[in-house]
Motif scaffolding. Structure first.
Motif, PDB file in Angstrom:
ATOM      1  N   ARG A 184       0.824  -1.210   0.000  1.00 26.49           N
ATOM      2  CA  ARG A 184       0.000   0.000   0.000  1.00 26.49           C
ATOM      3  C   ARG A 184       0.858   1.261   0.000  1.00 26.49           C
ATOM      4  NH1 ARG A 184      -3.764   1.704   5.051  1.00 26.49           N
ATOM      5  NH2 ARG A 184      -1.682   1.805   5.950  1.00 26.49           N
ATOM      6  N   GLU A 185       1.918   1.282   0.805  1.00 26.78           N
ATOM      7  CA  GLU A 185       2.760   2.477   0.870  1.00 26.78           C
ATOM      8  C   GLU A 185       3.478   2.739  -0.450  1.00 26.78           C
ATOM      9  OE1 GLU A 185       2.403   4.528   3.078  1.00 26.78           O
ATOM     10  OE2 GLU A 185       1.582   3.425   4.770  1.00 26.78           O
ATOM     11  N   VAL A 186       3.918   1.678  -1.112  1.00 25.66           N
ATOM     12  CA  VAL A 186       4.578   1.864  -2.404  1.00 25.66           C
ATOM     13  C   VAL A 186       3.585   2.396  -3.439  1.00 25.66           C
ATOM     14  CG1 VAL A 186       5.767   0.711  -4.312  1.00 25.66           C
ATOM     15  CG2 VAL A 186       6.329   0.119  -1.943  1.00 25.66           C
ATOM     16  N   ALA A 187       2.373   1.836  -3.454  1.00 26.30           N
ATOM     17  CA  ALA A 187       1.354   2.334  -4.387  1.00 26.30           C
ATOM     18  C   ALA A 187       1.024   3.800  -4.101  1.00 26.30           C
ATOM     19  CB  ALA A 187       0.097   1.478  -4.295  1.00 26.30           C
ATOM     20  N   ARG A 188       0.881   4.148  -2.835  1.00 32.49           N
ATOM     21  CA  ARG A 188       0.584   5.534  -2.466  1.00 32.49           C
ATOM     22  C   ARG A 188       1.703   6.481  -2.886  1.00 32.49           C
ATOM     23  NH1 ARG A 188      -1.758   5.228   3.755  1.00 32.49           N
ATOM     24  NH2 ARG A 188      -3.948   4.810   3.231  1.00 32.49           N
ATOM     25  N   ALA A 189       2.944   6.042  -2.693  1.00 24.03           N
ATOM     26  CA  ALA A 189       4.083   6.893  -3.055  1.00 24.03           C
ATOM     27  C   ALA A 189       4.109   7.186  -4.546  1.00 24.03           C
ATOM     28  CB  ALA A 189       5.389   6.238  -2.624  1.00 24.03           C
ATOM     29  N   HIS A 190       3.530   6.302  -5.345  1.00 24.30           N
ATOM     30  CA  HIS A 190       3.448   6.503  -6.791  1.00 24.30           C
ATOM     31  C   HIS A 190       2.171   7.248  -7.193  1.00 24.30           C
ATOM     32  CE1 HIS A 190       6.669   3.483  -6.877  1.00 24.30           C
ATOM     33  NE2 HIS A 190       6.915   3.893  -8.101  1.00 24.30           N
ATOM     34  N   GLY A 191       1.459   7.793  -6.225  1.00 23.34           N
ATOM     35  CA  GLY A 191       0.242   8.534  -6.525  1.00 23.34           C
ATOM     36  C   GLY A 191      -0.974   7.675  -6.728  1.00 23.34           C
ATOM     37  N   GLY A 192      -0.902   6.421  -6.278  1.00 18.47           N
ATOM     38  CA  GLY A 192      -2.008   5.500  -6.493  1.00 18.47           C
ATOM     39  C   GLY A 192      -2.531   4.918  -5.204  1.00 18.47           C
ATOM     40  N   ALA A 193      -3.020   3.681  -5.287  1.00 19.08           N
ATOM     41  CA  ALA A 193      -3.645   3.046  -4.127  1.00 19.08           C
ATOM     42  C   ALA A 193      -3.590   1.538  -4.295  1.00 19.08           C
ATOM     43  CB  ALA A 193      -5.089   3.505  -3.967  1.00 19.08           C
TER      44      ALA A 193
END
Length: 278
Positions: free
Chosen positions: A229-238
């Motif tokens: 989740r944190e990696v997806a969020r860091a890329h502007g996603g979810a």
């Protein structure tokens, strides 16, 4: 050999709170916890990488040939050290996401999502085979996007590890990567035990595990889905989950393919039909 000396041998930046005479940063307990996790993980990572480097030298025969029992013992030690290093790196990742502005540092460039999925699947292929689970990446066209390749591989690997751990022998885990209407999308679908509706949001948190027991491998620390989740969020996603108990779970990581938010991400698919009811 995996080349840990070359991959991890560089000096690390100072972790928060590293100086003994400096108080842990942050106004509340969460900040202090994240700082402690970062410090502890940093201090563990250095001797672990050294241990892996020396094991690599032994297995390469630098100190002389090993007998079969010695080689087996060295491989066992290497596997345990690698697992511990992955845990340490996950702790560093989630601690970094919880500190400061909550953003992970990314080294973005052109990536191919199918290559990312294939690398993550390869890292977990042996574990899936031991568990009697079919692990496959859906073949397709190249899927160009922009992101931090190393972090994206770790994100997908965490999802695959979770899927394999909660899927019975004879089941399947399927990865598919594509670009849909400007969104980079990676689905990891399994025919596992599923997640009860009341737990779906909670299991995305740090150090949280669901009520279902893990079927393969040791019980985790509750970090895999949080890392993804944190990696997806860091890329502007979810990261989103759709699941049906006894049927399976699909985890979808979606982020803007070119780094710009293109609108609403595509809807989640239904879980794969399970081969058996659990």
């Amino acid at each position: 050999m995996t080349g840990y000396r070359a991959q991890h041998g560089r000096a690390l930046p100072d972790a928060p709170g590293q100086d003994a005479g400096r108080a842990l940063p942050g106004p509340d307990q969460a900040d202090a916890r994240d700082a402690f996790l970062a410090l502890m993980s940093h201090e563990l990572r250095t001797p672990l990488t050294s241990t892996l480097g020396h094991l690599e030298l032994l297995l390469d025969g630098v100190a002389g040939p090993l007998t079969p029992p010695q080689a087996e013992a060295a491989h066992t030690a290497e596997a345990g050290a690698k697992r511990l290093l992955r845990l340490v790196e996950d702790l560093l990742l989630v601690a970094g996401a919880g500190a400061g502005d909550g953003q992970l540092a990314l080294d973005c460039g052109p990536v191919d999502l199918t290559d990312v999925a294939e690398d993550a699947a390869a890292a977990r292929a042996e574990a899936a085979a031991r568990a009697g689970i079919t692990l496959a990446v859906v073949a397709g066209t190249r899927t160009p996007a922009r992101g931090d390749r190393a972090r994206l591989v770790r994100m997908v690997e965490a999802l695959v590890c979770n899927a394999v751990g909660f899927t019975s022998s004879g089941g399947a885990v399927r990865l598919e990567a594509r670009v849909v209407e400007g969104w980079a999308v990676i689905d990891v679908a399994d025919t596992g035990v599923g997640i009860p509706p009341a737990e779906r949001d909670r299991v995305l948190g740090r150090f949280v595990s669901g009520s279902a027991p893990r079927l393969h491998g040791p019980q985790g620390a509750g970090l895999g889905l949080a890392v993804a989740r944190e990696v997806a969020r860091a890329h502007g996603g979810a990261l989103d989950l759709v699941s049906e108990p006894g049927v399976g779970t699909t985890a979808r990581a979606a982020f803007p393919a070119d780094g710009r938010a293109p609108g609403t991400p595509p809807p989640l698919p239904a879980p794969l039909p399970g081969r058996t009811r659990h």
